[in-house]
Enzyme design. Structure first.
Site, PDB file in Angstrom:
ATOM      1  CG  ASP A 257      -1.574   1.287   1.557  1.00 14.72           C
ATOM      2  OD1 ASP A 257      -1.676   2.140   0.656  1.00 14.72           O
ATOM      3  OD2 ASP A 257      -2.011   1.470   2.715  1.00 14.72           O
ATOM      4  CG  ASN A 260      -0.792  10.374   4.386  1.00 12.31           C
ATOM      5  OD1 ASN A 260      -0.566  10.566   5.570  1.00 12.31           O
ATOM      6  ND2 ASN A 260      -0.882  11.365   3.523  1.00 12.31           N
ATOM      7  CD  GLU A 275      -2.972   4.834   2.332  1.00 12.19           C
ATOM      8  OE1 GLU A 275      -2.721   4.179   3.352  1.00 12.19           O
ATOM      9  OE2 GLU A 275      -2.582   6.007   2.155  1.00 12.19           O
ATOM     10  CD  GLU A 276      -5.856   8.193  -1.167  1.00 11.00           C
ATOM     11  OE1 GLU A 276      -5.290   9.065  -0.494  1.00 11.00           O
ATOM     12  OE2 GLU A 276      -5.303   7.599  -2.119  1.00 11.00           O
ATOM     13  CB  CYS A 389       7.216   7.117  -8.267  1.00 13.26           C
ATOM     14  SG  CYS A 389       8.584   6.223  -7.516  1.00 13.26           S
TER      15      CYS A 389
END
Length: 492
Positions: A257, A260, A275-276, A389
């Site tokens: 993942d 954040n 991630e979201e 990235c």
């Protein structure tokens, strides 16, 4: 920090209960619109406010646009037959789940069970620098997520303890606000509603574990020498321009993942990247946001067993919910789906500073912490890609090789690297084949990365890492450096 300060219930000794007013509202909701009068987004928001008032929570945490977002979604964006189904069937079932929170909480807080890792996995806050595991049933998770949907968690202490937001109030506001892409927010909401529809129709009976992993002091002492002298061979590395991490092919793997430092990132706000999206298709990941504070540089979070409920297409503004997904991955002996997801946060927008040795060290330690397995899963590979990235501005060429050496040192069997057709990864396969053919070790690669970083930082070179490493035209330039490295290694 006590868990009870983060929960919407009243505690008396070791027992928990809803405030009388909240219990009454939830009971009405459980009987459907005839009893609750809730059959629109506006009605639902008013109901949420009433329950928050009954628990003594303030309105400042509920932006006005949250009401408008719910009203827009259920009134215009969602087909009316689906909206009616939600208010008449799914929402009453969710309310019944929420009513059962005191009983489920008592089971997971006061009656923690012993599992195969030799420790007690009860619901608790896993504070920073505190390694540990929390094991929750999927039914309890569904209950916790229902409370998120109804915005029932107190929020005043979450910032104080570096915890991400867990209520959906800001997410509802993002559905309405014009500065966010409404289409992607609408489809995120469809994923969540689909999850609730699924669990209310047939509750899964497995488990999910949430682990805070910490690189302890003994693992970071003399860390530069640890990396520079490592003789561990680089593991297998496969490059794929197609496919994605969540649907990797070729064996069991730890799925990365691109996180954040606050678990979940913008999942419950406007975010809609890697991630979201994963948190929307596997909503049981969201439960970790309740009790897992911000990750420090020597920490990662591994979640084992989160089920996938939704299929999707696209990314960012093009993200689209496309239907139901039946997760057929087998379960382990504790009832967890065989899905391992590790959250590791990359440096955010480091720019030219990312070539400094101290920041290369930070990134490799972060990846190493995530890829380590203390529970006997070293033969499992790593499925990853362009970590940090995108919006975070990391150098793909540098970060791909950092992940390779971290996975190798962690004893992983292989790395499956998905480039998502990013042109910056065009030469990655060539570089990997060359290093593998020459039997490079972790120490060899580490020293080369530091050498490149120091020259890039000093302005001696301005070309990309792969260009500098290029096996054909770059061999002469590297010969003396490699000779020096091998000489140092043989003298250790």
């Amino acid at each position: 920090m006590e868990m009870k300060t983060l929960l919407p219930l009243r505690s008396s000794g070791s027992s928990y209960e809803w405030a009388v007013g909240v219990q009454r509202v939830l009971a009405d909701l459980s009987r459907g619109p005839a009893a609750s009068r809730v059959k629109s987004g506006e009605n639902l928001f008013d109901c949420i406010l009433e329950m928050r008032h009954e628990t003594g929570m303030q309105d400042y945490a509920m932006p006005e646009n949250a009401s408008r977002g719910l009203d827009l979604f259920f009134g215009k964006l969602l087909p009316q037959n689906l909206a009616r189904e939600f208010f008449h069937t799914t929402l009453p079932s969710m309310a019944k789940l929420a009513l059962d929170l005191p009983n489920l909480l008592d089971e997971h807080v006061n009656k923690g069970q012993l599992y195969g890792f030799g420790v007690e996995h009860r619901l608790r806050v896993l504070s920073s620098q505190e390694p540990g595991i929390v094991m929750l049933s999927q039914e309890f998770i569904a209950c916790l997520l229902t409370c998120s949907f109804l915005c029932l968690y107190p929020s005043q202490d979450r910032d104080k303890y570096n915890l991400p937001g867990i209520n959906l109030n800001k997410f509802y506001a993002c559905i309405y606000e014009k500065n966010h892409d409404r289409a992607s927010q609408q489809h995120k909401m469809l994923c969540l509603l689909h999850y609730f529809e699924r669990v209310c129709q047939g509750m899964p009976h497995g488990m999910v574990s949430y682990e805070r992993k910490v690189l302890l002091p003994w693992q970071t002492s003399d860390i530069l020498r640890f990396w520079s002298t490592s003789r561990v061979p680089l593991c297998k590395f496969q490059v794929s321009a197609t496919g994605d991490i969540s649907n990797h092919i070729g064996g069991e793997a730890l799925e990365v993942d691109f996180a954040n430092k606050y678990l979940g990132g913008g999942a419950l706000r406007a975010g809609c990247v890697q991630e979201e999206i994963r948190f929307m298709t596997n909503p049981e990941l969201i439960a970790g946001m309740l009790f897992l504070p911000m990750m420090e540089d020597n920490e990662s979070i591994e979640i084992f067993g989160a089920e996938c409920y939704s299929k999707y297409e696209g990314y960012g503004k093009s993200f689209t919910f496309v239907g139901d997904h039946q997760d057929e991955r087998p379960r382990d002996q504790w009832g967890r789906r065989m899905t391992r997801i590790v959250a590791i946060d990359a440096l955010a927008r480091p720019g030219a500073q990312q070539y400094k040795s101290v920041l290369i060290l930070r990134e490799v330690n972060k990846a190493f912490c995530g890829f380590l397995d203390r529970h006997g899963g070293e033969d499992v590979g790593v499925a990853t890609g362009n970590w940090g990235c995108g919006a975070f501005g990391g150098d793909l060429e540098l970060k791909s090789l950092i992940q390779w050496l971290a996975a190798s040192q962690a004893g992983r069997a292989y790395v499956k690297y998905y480039t998502f057709a990013d042109p910056r990864a065009q030469r990655l396969e060539e570089i990997v084949e060359w290093m593998s053919r020459e039997s490079w070790t972790v120490g060899d690669l580490w020293n080369i990365l530091l050498d490149y970083g120091s020259k890039r930082e000093a302005g001696v070179i301005d070309c990309g890492l792969f260009e500098w490493l290029r096996p054909v035209t770059g061999l002469r330039a590297l010969f003396s450096q490699l000779t020096s490295i091998f000489s140092r290694r043989s003298s250790v």
